[in-house]
Design an enzyme around this catalytic site. Structure first.
Site: not given
Ligand code: NAP
Length: 366
Positions: A250, A193, A257, A343, A190, A162, A12, A14-15
């Protein structure tokens, strides 16, 4: 042959959403299992993502109808009729590092390979951190990882942060051509998102630049050393160089990025024209294998004085190419240039899918 069924943990976020969009009509993989936090579990994906689907492209109907499971309950991913058919999962979880580390290990121990975006296992010595154009050979550690942990089918592979994605491949291209680099000074700009959703409050971001992203400078300075490191019998030994000094900021950009770099060569120095030729000619294993999400040319150098720009350049070649510009001599080091990559695609979901495509090509996934 049918497509390989895959799951997404953190579906659910961003990624996770980018994974869903990029995997629609993927020639090898098909999304069959979605998991997120207990807040989303028990809802259809459409219900769970209502009001927070961030992409212009709509959520595919078949995925919208899937039930979201609790990512913490590994047994759901192996249960017949639910996740039981999953050949592997992409991990895009955002929770405590220790929790993610334990959860990814639990999936791998239960026989489900994990292709992760999270940082939790990036420093685990027997877990490869892979950019397919640079260190595909690090996947050869997988049999050792399995042996170390007593896993038969499962394993963990991660992709790096990223922030380094836009410039590490161009620097590797120069090293591969015989021009190793000793020192790098880099300032990143950066996108919001990168902080996930809801991320940085809008009142902190509008009309503003925030000169701090927790943990980002350490990742930017250290992760390249593992990627450029050497495969040993029991793990990956970090490279000693280049030494990197990073300033991570940021900025109020939605996606993409940017990084501004000055670099110093360890030995002989290429001319600006040589660097242009090296980058223009650069291809690597993903291009040789013609992997579905591989950009045709991983490095694009623009000659206009005002490029790359996030809005104009982040989507180049399925948002998987890195775009460079402003290549010129540096008054303090040897050369300087500006680099850009998307990113949440190249730096996250697209990079994860390219890792999975490489794993399939190397017969680690069935
Ligand atoms: P995000 O938008 O905050 O999404 C987080 C996801 O984790 C959601 O599906 C959330 O589910 C789930 N989650 C949160 N708490 C949880 C729990 N207690 N148990 C199980 N699932 C849980 O984060 P994101 O930006 O997509 O990033 C995801 C990962 O990719 C992170 O580790 C981040 O460091 C890495 N990353 C991100 C980027 C980027 O550009 N955004 C780039 C490289 C790597 P709910 O919706 O149900 O809360």
């Amino acid at each position: 042959m049918g497509k390989i069924p895959v799951g997404i943990l953190g579906a659910t976020g961003m990624v996770g959403q980018q994974y869903i969009a990029l995997l629609e009509n993927h020639p090898w993989f098909e999304v069959r299992y979605l998991a997120a936090s207990p807040r989303s579990a028990g809802k259809t994906y459409r219900e769970a993502a209502a009001g927070r689907w961030h992409l212009v492209k709509p959520c595919p109907d078949a995925v919208g109808a899937l039930m979201v499971e609790d990512a913490n309950d590994v047994s759901r991913a192996t249960a017949a009729g639910i996740g039981g058919e999953c050949a592997f999962v992409f991990s895009a979880l955002e929770m405590g590092k220790d929790e993610i580390r334990a959860l990814e290990e639990a999936y791998a121990a239960s026989g489900i390979p994990v292709v992760s975006n999270a940082s939790a296992h990036r420093w685990t010595p027997d877990v490869p951190m892979v950019i397919p154009e640079i260190n595909p050979h690090h996947l050869d550690i997988i049999p050792i990882q399995r042996k170390n942990r007593g896993w038969d089918r499962g394993f963990i592979v991660v992709k790096p942060n990223c922030s380094i994605q836009s410039y590490l491949t161009p620097l590797y291209a120069l090293t591969r051509a015989g021009y190793p680099i000793s020192r790098i000074f880099v300032t990143t700009l950066q996108a919001v998102s990168g902080a996930g959703y809801p991320g940085v409050p809008s009142l902190d971001m509008i009309d503003n630049v925030v000169p701090y992203i927790g943990g980002e400078e350490e990742k930017t300075e250290q992760e390249p050393l593992k990627i450029l490191g050497t495969l040993k019998n029991d793990g990956i030994e970090n490279a000693a160089v280049p030494r990197i000094s990073a300033h991570c900021n940021r900025v109020p950009v939605s996606d993409g990025h940017t990084a501004c770099l000055s670099l110093e060569f360890a030995g002989s120095k290429p001319s600006v024209d040589e660097v242009k030729q090296i980058w223009a000619a650069f291809t690597a294993l993903p291009q040789e294998l013609d992997l579905p999400l591989a950009p045709k040319r991983p490095i694009i150098l623009r000659e206009e004085p005002d490029r790359p720009q996030p809005r104009k350049d982040r989507d180049t070649d399925k948002a998987m190419a890195v775009t460079l510009g402003r290549l010129r001599p540096c008054n303090i080091f040897d050369l300087r240039f500006t680099a850009l990559s998307h990113n949440t695609v190249r730096g996250a979901a697209g990079g994860g899918i390219l890792n999975a495509e490489l794993l399939k090509a190397k017969e680690y996934l069935s």
